[in-house]
Design a protein around this motif. Sequence first.
Motif, PDB file in Angstrom:
ATOM      1  N   LEU A  38       0.836  -1.205   0.000  1.00  0.00           N
ATOM      2  CA  LEU A  38       0.000   0.000   0.000  1.00  0.00           C
ATOM      3  C   LEU A  38       0.867   1.251   0.000  1.00  0.00           C
ATOM      4  O   LEU A  38       0.651   2.171  -0.801  1.00  0.00           O
ATOM      5  N   LEU A  39       1.877   1.313   0.894  1.00  0.00           N
ATOM      6  CA  LEU A  39       2.725   2.504   0.973  1.00  0.00           C
ATOM      7  C   LEU A  39       3.592   2.650  -0.270  1.00  0.00           C
ATOM      8  O   LEU A  39       3.817   3.762  -0.764  1.00  0.00           O
ATOM      9  N   VAL A  40       4.089   1.524  -0.789  1.00  0.00           N
ATOM     10  CA  VAL A  40       4.900   1.566  -2.012  1.00  0.00           C
ATOM     11  C   VAL A  40       4.063   2.085  -3.175  1.00  0.00           C
ATOM     12  O   VAL A  40       4.504   2.938  -3.957  1.00  0.00           O
ATOM     13  N   ALA A  41       2.838   1.581  -3.299  1.00  0.00           N
ATOM     14  CA  ALA A  41       1.966   2.019  -4.391  1.00  0.00           C
ATOM     15  C   ALA A  41       1.602   3.493  -4.258  1.00  0.00           C
ATOM     16  O   ALA A  41       1.515   4.216  -5.254  1.00  0.00           O
ATOM     17  N   LEU A  42       1.394   3.957  -3.031  1.00  0.00           N
ATOM     18  CA  LEU A  42       1.106   5.371  -2.813  1.00  0.00           C
ATOM     19  C   LEU A  42       2.277   6.237  -3.259  1.00  0.00           C
ATOM     20  O   LEU A  42       2.101   7.235  -3.971  1.00  0.00           O
ATOM     21  N   ALA A  43       3.474   5.860  -2.859  1.00  0.00           N
ATOM     22  CA  ALA A  43       4.661   6.642  -3.202  1.00  0.00           C
ATOM     23  C   ALA A  43       4.882   6.693  -4.711  1.00  0.00           C
ATOM     24  O   ALA A  43       5.364   7.691  -5.248  1.00  0.00           O
ATOM     25  N   ARG A  44       4.517   5.622  -5.391  1.00  0.00           N
ATOM     26  CA  ARG A  44       4.732   5.554  -6.845  1.00  0.00           C
ATOM     27  C   ARG A  44       3.528   6.056  -7.649  1.00  0.00           C
ATOM     28  O   ARG A  44       3.512   5.955  -8.866  1.00  0.00           O
ATOM     29  N   ASN A  45       2.511   6.551  -6.963  1.00  0.00           N
ATOM     30  CA  ASN A  45       1.297   7.019  -7.623  1.00  0.00           C
ATOM     31  C   ASN A  45       0.643   5.913  -8.442  1.00  0.00           C
ATOM     32  O   ASN A  45       0.177   6.130  -9.560  1.00  0.00           O
ATOM     33  N   GLU A  46       0.615   4.715  -7.869  1.00  0.00           N
ATOM     34  CA  GLU A  46       0.033   3.567  -8.554  1.00  0.00           C
ATOM     35  C   GLU A  46      -1.260   3.103  -7.891  1.00  0.00           C
ATOM     36  O   GLU A  46      -1.660   1.947  -8.013  1.00  0.00           O
TER      37      GLU A  46
END
Length: 402
Positions: A38-46
Motif C-alpha cells: 500500500l505505501l509503495v503504491a502510494l509513493a509511486r502514484n500507482e
Amino acid sequence: MQAIAIKPQEVTSLTGISPLWSDWLVEQDLTRLVQHPLLVALARNEVSLASLKTMLIQHSHYSRHFTRYLCALMGQLEHAEDVLALMDNMREEMGVDGQDRITHAELYQRALRVLGVSTADEAALPETAAMARTMLDHCQNSDALVGLAALCLGAEAIVPLIYRPILQALEHKGYGEDVTEFFKLHIEEDEDHALTMLAIMQRLIQGDEKRHALARRIGRELIDCRIAMFDAIWAQSLVVAVAETGHREQASRFSSADFWRVPNRLQARLPERLSHSQVMQASDQHDATFSSQRKHKVHIVDLPSHSISMTLGRLDVTEATRLHRHNYETLIYVIQGEGYSRIGDRNVPWCAGDAFYVPVWAEHQHVNTGGGECVYLACENAPMLQNLGGIALREELGPVHA
C-alpha cells in the motif's frame, strides 16, 4: 525530575529513520512497514483516487481519537514535568500553541472535504477499529511505560514513514496546501514529539532490561496492528479497482481461480507514468537502501514494467561491487570507464561501449580499474520472477575482489 534531553540524529537507517531508534524499533518491522504494498503504491502514484480516499478515511477512523490517546496517557504520568512536556504536543494538536493555527483534526477534515469524502462514507474496517482500541487500551494502562511505548514507538516515531508516501500520492495527483498541510506538519513535527516521549521512557526504565524489552514488545505490537490495518485497506483497494476497471490492479496476483479472466484479445492500458526523469540526479529511498546493501552507488529506474528491471551502477576509482549472485539473468552495458568482471571462474575485461552477460546464479563481481568513475547499465528479468510468485533471489557473498 527532569527528562533526559535527546537530539535528533542524522538518518542512516535503511528505512530512513534516525539511528537513535535502533535500540527501540526492530529494523525488520520497519522494513515490513515501509515496503508494504500500500505505501509503495502510494509513493509511486500507482493507486487510484478512490483507493487513496479509502486510505484517508480509514486513517481518520484511527487518528481522530489521538487527543483521547494523549489525555489517557497523561493521566497515568506521576511527574508534573512529564505532563507539561506532553502538553506541548496537545497544544499543537488543539491549535492553541500561540501560532493561530487550526487544530490538526480540523486540518485533516479540511483535506477530506477538499477530496469530497468524509469519515461517515465508510465504516471503520475491523482492523482499523482494532488498531484504535489497542492504542487506547495501552494509553489507559496504569503502567505509563506501556502507553508511552504504544504512542511513541507505534505512532509518533514512525509517522514520517507512513505520511511521506501519502503526501507523495497527493502531490502526484495535483492537490495543494489545503490537502497536504496536515501531512507536512506531522512529518516535520512528530519526531520532536517522539523524542520527548522517548526521554520520559528512558527515565522510567532506568536501565532495566526487562522494562526496555516491554517497551520494545509494545512498539512491535502496535506496528503489527498498523500493518494489519494496511493489509485490510490494500485488500479493499483491490476490490474497488476491480469494480471500477473490470480488472485487477498491477500489484495484485492471479491464481487458479482467475483462469476465467484470460481475455481473447490484447488491450493496451497505459499507466500514468511512462518516464523516469534524470535517473542519476534523483534521490530515492529505495536507491539508498539498495546502495547500502550493495556497498556502492546504484540508481533504480522507476518504471511500471512487469518483466524487466533496469539499474544504473556507479563505481568510484578502484571500487568494486560485493561478490554476489542471483537467479535472474543480467545484461550489462558499460557507459563510462573500464574494468573487469569476475563471473564464475573467469575474468571478463570491459570498457565503455562494451556489453556482457551474467548467467543465472553465477557468482560475479564488477571491478573498476580505470582512472575515473565507472557507470554501467544493468537490465534484468527480476520483476518477472517476482510476479511469478516472489521467487527472485539475490545473495551477497563477500566484499573482496581478486
